[in-house]
Design a protein around this motif. Structure first.
Motif, mmCIF file in Angstrom:
data_model
loop_
_atom_site.group_PDB
_atom_site.id
_atom_site.type_symbol
_atom_site.label_atom_id
_atom_site.label_comp_id
_atom_site.label_asym_id
_atom_site.label_seq_id
_atom_site.Cartn_x
_atom_site.Cartn_y
_atom_site.Cartn_z
ATOM 1 N N VAL A 178 43.017 53.102 5.585
ATOM 2 C CA VAL A 178 42.088 52.279 4.817
ATOM 3 C C VAL A 178 41.109 51.649 5.787
ATOM 4 C CG1 VAL A 178 43.648 51.800 2.894
ATOM 5 C CG2 VAL A 178 43.684 50.322 4.905
ATOM 6 N N ASP A 179 39.857 51.506 5.344
ATOM 7 C CA ASP A 179 38.849 50.858 6.179
ATOM 8 C C ASP A 179 39.089 49.361 6.273
ATOM 9 O OD1 ASP A 179 37.683 53.325 6.499
ATOM 10 O OD2 ASP A 179 36.344 53.084 4.781
ATOM 11 N N SER A 180 39.686 48.789 5.244
ATOM 12 C CA SER A 180 40.057 47.379 5.258
ATOM 13 C C SER A 180 41.170 47.181 4.244
ATOM 14 C CB SER A 180 38.858 46.490 4.915
ATOM 15 O OG SER A 180 38.413 46.748 3.588
ATOM 16 N N GLY A 181 41.852 46.059 4.373
ATOM 17 C CA GLY A 181 42.958 45.781 3.467
ATOM 18 C C GLY A 181 44.120 45.157 4.202
ATOM 19 N N ALA A 182 43.913 43.917 4.664
ATOM 20 C CA ALA A 182 44.959 43.245 5.436
ATOM 21 C C ALA A 182 46.208 43.057 4.585
ATOM 22 C CB ALA A 182 44.442 41.899 5.930
ATOM 23 N N ASN A 183 47.354 43.225 5.258
ATOM 24 C CA ASN A 183 48.664 43.028 4.625
ATOM 25 C C ASN A 183 48.871 43.954 3.426
ATOM 26 O OD1 ASN A 183 49.218 40.907 6.441
ATOM 27 N ND2 ASN A 183 48.141 39.444 5.108
ATOM 28 N N ALA A 184 48.256 45.114 3.487
ATOM 29 C CA ALA A 184 48.384 46.059 2.371
ATOM 30 C C ALA A 184 49.671 46.867 2.509
ATOM 31 C CB ALA A 184 47.189 46.992 2.313
#
Length: 494
Positions: free
Chosen positions: A141-147
């Protein structure tokens, strides 16, 4: 409220302009004291007890409205938000002429899930191929903290968190991991054993800010193992002779086979069965590759191609001179043949019966090699046969292959046991000086029978294969005629 409680009202209506007390309807109770002062001085000098104040009838107060003023701390215009995820704290100082307060609050900024490709295994025609004995999906993923990623399919599900570092699984196949940046996250979703075939897999990636979905078509294939070619290419091969190779595997599904000679692209063939004729005597490299979407296996062989050694030395075991009917005849035939050539033995027994057996290379250690310097083996075949009727037969052995043949013939004499015989005479009265014919009675079966006649007159004994014998007595007299019959199997006398 309780008796003695103090109610304070702050206003800017001016002295005596806010409250006009009148008796509250239905509340004829005692009057309540109150006082009025400027804001700048009343709070510090508020007396502990409202003494010395004048009394006023009880007031009925009703709060009609209350307002709250909101202040936008981060600006009135649209703003892009906070660029980096993390925990933030906002501090504010709020005050007026009366009081001042320091306020603060903490909050977490979480980046939403954005961009959800599968980087391993690489998709092929909108499908993902994985081995049946366990694999993994690598998501980015390009972003998505704690995913967290969750993969679900009929019969199972598995979850994994996203990490900052490129997984070692991907780095092994793609050195440098070109997908890795400061913001990208990776998740390795370990897949258990999957049954062979196609599976529909739903992937959900979510954190506290957002979620993303992905539907995958995953095909599980069995990895290839135990690849080999048959017959073994290491066995000797003849120049100018067609050789047919077939692949054999212990496990694997949806396989494609490729055959290559001497690592040459021009001599590469994609077939299951490989037919080849080597045109020159030399040592060739033969490579067999089996592949599917999840595995690739190659085996290499050195193929020795030589001229064929000619067949020689056909022999047949000793056959008894005479056999009796119903006696079992055990026979052995042997011949030297090239170790890369088949040989067939055809037995023709002369009585309408035949026997056929074929030997194929490669020949194992049970076949003797008379001369280790020559690529020839001694091939032997054993057979049994029983002749039902007496007679003279010719046994023929034919050793042959696609290139040459050898033949050998052996006579076989089959004779029945002789019956009891008597001597018969052609004339009822014998006359001296006149020929007379003697013969056995009954007449034995023909074939290999020897008749020995002793006419009793001192003449030489006559041995012949013909049953009848002619003799002339020179003078009158009484003579004793003796006949012996023999066919090697048995004998009789009269």
């Amino acid at each position: 409220m309780l008796p003695g409680d103090l109610v304070g009202l702050q206003h800017d209506a001016g002295p005596g302009a806010l409250l006009h007390c009148s008796p509250a309807p239905g509340h004829p109770g005692p009057q309540a004291p109150y006082l009025s002062a400027n804001a700048s001085s009343w709070l510090p000098h508020l007396p502990a007890q409202p003494e010395g104040t004048w009394a006023c009838p009880a007031c009925a107060l009703r709060l009609l409205a209350a307002t709250e003023q909101l202040t936008v701390l981060l600006g009135l215009r649209p703003n892009p938000g906070l660029r980096l995820p993390g925990r933030y704290e906002v501090r504010a100082e709020v005050g007026n002429g009366v009081s001042r307060h320091n306020l603060s609050c903490s909050f977490d900024v979480v980046s939403p899930v954005a961009g959800l490709p599968v980087i391993y295994p690489a998709p092929r025609d909108v499908r993902l191929y994985v081995p049946t004995n366990g694999s993994a999906l690598v998501l980015q993923v390009d972003s998505g903290a704690n995913a967290t990623a969750t993969a679900r399919w009929p019969g199972g599900s598995v979850s994994a968190r996203f990490e900052n570092a490129c997984p070692a699984l991907v780095a092994t196949f793609v050195p440098g991991c070109p997908w890795e940046t400061n913001d990208t996250l990776f998740s390795v979703v370990a897949l258990p054993w999957l049954s062979e075939g196609e599976h529909v897999m739903d992937v959900v990636v979510e954190n506290s800010a957002s979620r993303a979905n992905l539907s995958l078509r995953v095909t599980a294939e069995e990895p290839i193992c135990g690849l080999r070619a048959t017959p073994s290419p290491e066995a000797r091969v003849l120049q100018g002779v067609l050789v047919r190779y077939s692949p054999v595997v212990e496990a694997g599904s949806d396989m494609v086979f490729r055959w290559t000679i001497n690592d040459k692209q021009s001599l590469t063939f994609q077939n299951v069965v490989f037919n080849v004729i080597y045109q020159s005597a030399a040592v060739f490299k033969l490579s067999l590759t089996a592949s599917n979407h999840v595995s690739n296996v190659t085996v290499n062989y050195n193929v020795t191609v030589e001229w064929m050694n000619r067949m020689q030395g056909l022999r047949v075991s000793t056959v008894p001179a005479v056999l009796s009917p119903s006696a079992m005849l055990a026979l052995t035939a042997g011949v030297l043949v090239d170790s890369a050539v088949e040989v067939a033995f055809l037995w023709t027994f002369g009585d309408g019966e035949q026997a056929l057996h074929q030997f194929q290379p490669p020949y194992n250690e049970s076949f003797s090699v008379p001369d280790p310097s020559v690529a020839q083996v001694l091939v032997e075949h054993n057979v049994t046969h029983t002749y039902a009727a007496p007679g003279e037969y010719v046994l023929t052995v034919l050793a042959s292959n696609a290139f040459e043949n050898r033949t050998q013939q052996v006579p076989v004499s089959v004779r029945a046991a002789l019956p009891s015989v008597a001597v018969g005479v052609s004339d009822g009265v014998l006359v001296a000086g006149r020929p007379v014919t003697f013969y056995p009675h009954p007449l034995p079966s023909p074939g290999g029978v020897l008749y020995t006649w002793d006419f009793g007159d001192g003449s030489p004994v006559l041995t012949q294969s013909q049953p009848a014998a002619n003799h002339t007595y020179a003078s009158r007299g009484t003579y004793h005629v003796r006949l012996e019959v023999n066919n090697t199997v048995s004998g009789a006398a009269a």
